[in-house]
Write an enzyme that holds these catalytic residues in place. Structure first.
Site, short mmCIF file in Angstrom:
data_model
loop_
_atom_site.label_atom_id
_atom_site.label_comp_id
_atom_site.label_asym_id
_atom_site.label_seq_id
_atom_site.Cartn_x
_atom_site.Cartn_y
_atom_site.Cartn_z
N ASP A 1 2.25 -14.55 12.39
CA ASP A 1 0.93 -14.11 11.93
C ASP A 1 0.69 -14.79 10.58
OD1 ASP A 1 -1.24 -12.79 10.81
OD2 ASP A 1 -0.78 -10.90 11.82
N PHE B 1 2.39 -5.88 8.65
CA PHE B 1 1.05 -5.28 8.61
C PHE B 1 0.91 -4.32 9.79
CE2 PHE B 1 -3.56 -5.19 9.18
CZ PHE B 1 -3.99 -5.03 7.88
N TYR C 1 -11.40 -14.45 7.88
CA TYR C 1 -12.19 -13.93 6.75
C TYR C 1 -11.42 -13.84 5.45
CZ TYR C 1 -10.00 -9.66 8.64
OH TYR C 1 -9.10 -8.73 9.12
N LYS C 2 -10.14 -14.23 5.46
CA LYS C 2 -9.36 -14.17 4.22
C LYS C 2 -9.49 -15.50 3.47
CE LYS C 2 -6.58 -10.41 5.97
NZ LYS C 2 -5.44 -10.00 6.79
N ARG D 1 -2.91 -5.09 -5.94
CA ARG D 1 -2.78 -6.39 -5.30
C ARG D 1 -3.83 -7.35 -5.83
NH1 ARG D 1 -3.39 -7.45 1.19
NH2 ARG D 1 -5.55 -6.86 0.71
C1 LIG Z 1 -5.63 -9.00 7.71
C2 LIG Z 1 -4.54 -8.96 8.71
C3 LIG Z 1 -4.81 -8.71 10.06
C4 LIG Z 1 -6.21 -8.38 10.47
O1 LIG Z 1 -6.39 -8.12 11.79
P1 LIG Z 1 -7.83 -7.94 12.40
O2 LIG Z 1 -7.61 -7.74 13.82
O3 LIG Z 1 -8.63 -9.16 12.05
O4 LIG Z 1 -8.46 -6.75 11.73
C5 LIG Z 1 -3.78 -8.76 10.96
N1 LIG Z 1 -2.52 -9.03 10.56
C6 LIG Z 1 -2.22 -9.25 9.27
C7 LIG Z 1 -0.82 -9.56 8.86
C8 LIG Z 1 -3.22 -9.20 8.31
O5 LIG Z 1 -2.94 -9.41 7.03
#
Ligand SMILES: *Cc1c(COP(=O)(O)O)cnc(C)c1O
Length: 417
Positions: free
Chosen positions: A202, A131, A227-228, A376
């Site tokens: 992560d 990501f 939030y996921k 997705r």
């Molecule tokens: C959604 C996601 C994030 C989100 O990071 P924020 O700092 O909360 O915006 C980070 N890493 C991964 C792999 C994600 O899927």
């Protein structure tokens, strides 16, 4: 590819929903009429308890309690209380997880802290298709350190070969956001340790959706998202895990006052708190924490084995139905079929993925698009029904069969895709 398994019918779908042990949890969420929500991996829906809790925290605790609520309503303990609950979802112990800041910021803390524990090594290993925020945070930290460190990126299949005697930290996302591919957390952790490196996982697309056993794998650090699949609300705070054995030596550079041993002593010099509290920085967002706790409490009611079994069944069903009903339209499955490499989402590549997704959303099937060409679909076992999967696949087939997506309004891109 042919399969001898019987194709699903409306009757088998009905039976699957009727026997689903997680089915009662669906009513715990507010799910709008006419929507099939396949984007809970990006923003989980509203837990019904959160709506009431937010009003209570705002009116009683903030409105009437005012500053007293930091003590009387337990606000000051909330980050740790939710962290201890979260620990149960990811194979950690109480006192190893705390809720704070965003995933990006927690990654920065973990990475900086991890590099400091391996001062004679200069390489961070990660995945090329990680990501982007994870890679950006690493790049930003490397620049801050004066360019003494480097980022070595490898393809998903070649991570183990990229880890060497120069590697300080291996920084990986367990389930890939764009493909849904899942890494072998235990095997890669072992590989990193064999080379003397530390690992940061992560868990943004894992927590609450797939089994994770951080201590079973002897993982060093982890971060994850509220939030996921935890359904904590838009911009919910994230979490950080630091294995107990590292906590005494763990130092992170965002040395804010709430990570201090005695914040209210107002000392002039930073002394880190004992334990995981040293990962804190500043004042936590109490309204957001209150909502997150509601989502986490629901996740804790669902046995992880049942969650995983249903996740695999839902994703299997969607793959089967789409391959059956949408063949010849150029969809290419990018999510692994193997169970041990699949997270809780199904992704298909298609040159017209963007307008196709917009046409689906216009019909109430909400997934999302990930550049450059991915449709997705996230499958959250706590509230999705097998019938939703059936309907979503048929609506996708209809959109493709009729080329309903081929309209100028479906090509308009907003900021968030
Ligand atoms: C959604 C996601 C994030 C989100 O990071 P924020 O700092 O909360 O915006 C980070 N890493 C991964 C792999 C994600 O899927």
């Amino acid at each position: 590819m042919t399969t001898s398994a019987a194709l699903p019918t409306p009757e088998t779908i009905f039976a699957l929903d009727a026997c689903d042990p997680l089915a009662p949890l669906r009513s715990r969420f507010h799910l709008p009429e006419g929507v099939i929500y396949l984007d809970g991996n990006s923003l989980g829906p509203l837990p019904r308890t959160a709506r009431h809790r937010l009003v209570e925290v705002a009116e009683d605790e903030w409105g009437n309690g005012l500053i007293r609520s930091w003590n009387s309503a337990g606000w000051i303990e909330l980050s740790q209380r939710i962290g201890d609950k979260l620990a149960r979802l990811i194979g950690a112990q109480p006192g190893e997880v705390i809720v704070a800041d965003s995933t990006s910021i927690n990654l920065f803390k973990a990475l900086a802290g991890g590099l400091a524990l391996r001062p004679d090594r200069r390489v961070i290993v990660s995945e090329r298709d990680n990501f982007p925020t994870d890679l950006y945070m690493a790049q930003g930290l490397i620049a801050l350190l004066g360019g003494t460190h480097g980022l070595r990126l490898a393809e998903a299949d070649a991570i183990a070969q990229a880890i060497a005697a120069d590697t300080a930290v291996v920084m990986l996302t367990h389930v890939n956001y764009r493909t849904g591919r899942m890494h072998d957390l235990a095997a890669l952790t072992r590989c990193a340790h064999e080379h003397g490196a530390l690992v940061i996982w992560d868990l943004a697309h894992s927590t609450g959706a797939v089994p994770v056993d951080l201590n079973g794998a002897e993982a060093d650090f982890a971060v994850g998202c509220g939030y996921k699949y935890l359904n904590g609300g838009p911009g919910a705070p994230a979490f950080i895990f630091v294995a107990r054995r590292h906590q005494v030596s763990f130092r992170q550079p965002l040395a804010g006052w709430l990570g201090h041993a005695q914040p209210f002593a107002f000392e002039g010099c930073y002394r880190p708190a004992e334990g995981i509290a040293r990962a804190l920085c500043g004042t936590p967002p109490i309204l957001s924490l209150a909502a997150l706790e509601c989502g986490v409490d629901i996740a804790l009611e669902a046995p992880m084995a049942a969650v995983r079994a249903k996740s695999l069944a839902l994703t299997d069903l969607f793959i089967t139905l789409v391959e059956q009903r949408c063949s010849g339209h150029g969809l290419r499955l990018v999510t692994p079929r193997e169970y041990d490499r699949r997270g809780s989402q199904v992704c298909f590549a298609h040159p017209d993925a963007f307008p196709i997704m917009q046409a689906l959303i216009a019909r109430g099937v909400i997934g999302d698009f990930r550049a450059p060409d991915v449709l997705r679909f996230g499958f959250a076992p706590l509230y999705l029904r097998y019938a939703d999967v059936w309907d979503a696949a048929h609506i996708l087939a209809e959109v493709l069969d009729t080329r309903a997506w081929d309209r100028p309004e479906f090509r308009q891109r907003a900021i968030v895709t």
